[in-house]
Design an enzyme around this catalytic site. Structure first.
Site, PDB file in Angstrom:
ATOM      1  N   ARG A  98     -16.884 -18.161 -14.421  1.00 24.78           N
ATOM      2  CA  ARG A  98     -18.202 -17.890 -14.979  1.00 24.78           C
ATOM      3  C   ARG A  98     -19.099 -17.290 -13.913  1.00 24.78           C
ATOM      4  NH1 ARG A  98     -22.443 -22.205 -17.787  1.00 24.78           N
ATOM      5  NH2 ARG A  98     -24.131 -20.700 -18.105  1.00 24.78           N
ATOM      6  N   ASP A 132     -22.463 -14.525  -7.318  1.00 20.74           N
ATOM      7  CA  ASP A 132     -21.538 -14.536  -6.184  1.00 20.74           C
ATOM      8  C   ASP A 132     -21.477 -15.899  -5.487  1.00 20.74           C
ATOM      9  OD1 ASP A 132     -20.992 -11.796  -6.594  1.00 20.74           O
ATOM     10  OD2 ASP A 132     -22.798 -11.261  -5.455  1.00 20.74           O
ATOM     11  N   ARG A 133     -21.711 -16.944  -6.246  1.00 23.35           N
ATOM     12  CA  ARG A 133     -21.665 -18.318  -5.730  1.00 23.35           C
ATOM     13  C   ARG A 133     -22.691 -18.580  -4.622  1.00 23.35           C
ATOM     14  NH1 ARG A 133     -19.415 -18.545  -9.868  1.00 23.35           N
ATOM     15  NH2 ARG A 133     -17.482 -19.633 -10.377  1.00 23.35           N
ATOM     16  N   MET A 134     -23.710 -17.744  -4.553  1.00 21.70           N
ATOM     17  CA  MET A 134     -24.770 -17.940  -3.578  1.00 21.70           C
ATOM     18  C   MET A 134     -25.886 -18.778  -4.221  1.00 21.70           C
ATOM     19  SD  MET A 134     -23.807 -16.620  -0.735  1.00 21.70           S
ATOM     20  CE  MET A 134     -25.294 -16.321   0.224  1.00 21.70           C
ATOM     21  N   HIS A 135     -25.494 -19.964  -4.649  1.00 16.88           N
ATOM     22  CA  HIS A 135     -26.390 -20.813  -5.414  1.00 16.88           C
ATOM     23  C   HIS A 135     -27.536 -21.344  -4.545  1.00 16.88           C
ATOM     24  CE1 HIS A 135     -23.168 -20.541  -8.232  1.00 16.88           C
ATOM     25  NE2 HIS A 135     -22.360 -21.339  -7.543  1.00 16.88           N
TER      26      HIS A 135
END
Length: 217
Positions: free
Chosen positions: A15, A195-198
């Site tokens: 996701r 990009d999973r840079m949460h």
């Protein structure tokens, strides 16, 4: 032929998260105020049971356990839920009065994680809440020795009917049932990003107040 079902492939479950940046300047000065804002956002978004939270406990020996429970109240003192004191979570908390909570608000790409110390709330508070529950839930609290092994569903139903006959109108609060309060020492607000840079912003309790820190995703 081997009839054992094969595990489903998970590759298609990827996701992409995308949302507004969560900046330190966006957050309230304390985590309870910030939680109130996000909880209202979850309500406004129509999330089913936004007060559902994963409660993680551990025994004195360190054996972990997690389950979903419902948040029934909160204020500056902490987050309250109710249960059977003799259940597994109740026994864990008697041995090791620390817990973690997780509010998984996936549809709005957010989650809140709480860590804290746990105490029982007063009997008067528990009794007041118990009286507000539907009649069937109050009988159910008496009928179910939560986490204990039962021989059959029939045994459980028979116990319920027996207690309903004993208290046809107003069952008292059981002495083995009541509320716990998780007093937070850390509260983390997570917001999904590309990009999973949460974004992960954590309030950590210090004296005299809270320190706000950004964590790497």
């Amino acid at each position: 032929m081997d009839a054992t079902p094969r595990p489903p492939t998970l590759a298609g479950l990827r996701r992409t998260y995308e949302g507004e940046p969560l900046l330190e300047s966006d957050l309230a000065s304390d985590p309870i105020a910030q939680f109130t804002t996000w909880f209202q956002d979850a309500l406004d978004a129509g999330l089913p049971e936004p007060n559902a939270m994963i409660l993680a406990t551990a025994s004195a020996g360190g054996r972990p356990s997690a389950r979903t429970v419902l948040l029934k109240g909160y204020d500056e003192r902490g987050f309250v839920f109710y249960t059977n004191y003799e259940s597994r979570k109740g026994r864990d908390l008697a041995e090791n009065p620390r817990a973690s909570l997780l509010f998984p608000w996936h549809p709005v790409r957010r989650q809140v994680r709480v860590e804290g110390t746990v105490t029982r709330i007063s009997h008067a508070e528990s009794a007041e809440y118990f009286a507000s529950r539907p009649y069937g839930s109050r009988i159910g609290a008496w009928a179910s020795r939560q986490s204990a092994v039962v021989r059959s569903r029939e045994e459980l139903d028979a116990r319920y009917e027996e207690l309903a006959a004993r208290w046809p109108e107003d069952p008292p609060v059981p002495d083995f049932w009541g509320g716990f309060r998780v007093a937070p020492v850390e509260v983390e607000f997570w917001q999904g990003q590309l990009d999973r840079m949460h974004d992960r912003l954590r309030y950590r309790r210090t004296r005299p107040g809270w320190v706000l820190e950004r964590l790497a995703p």
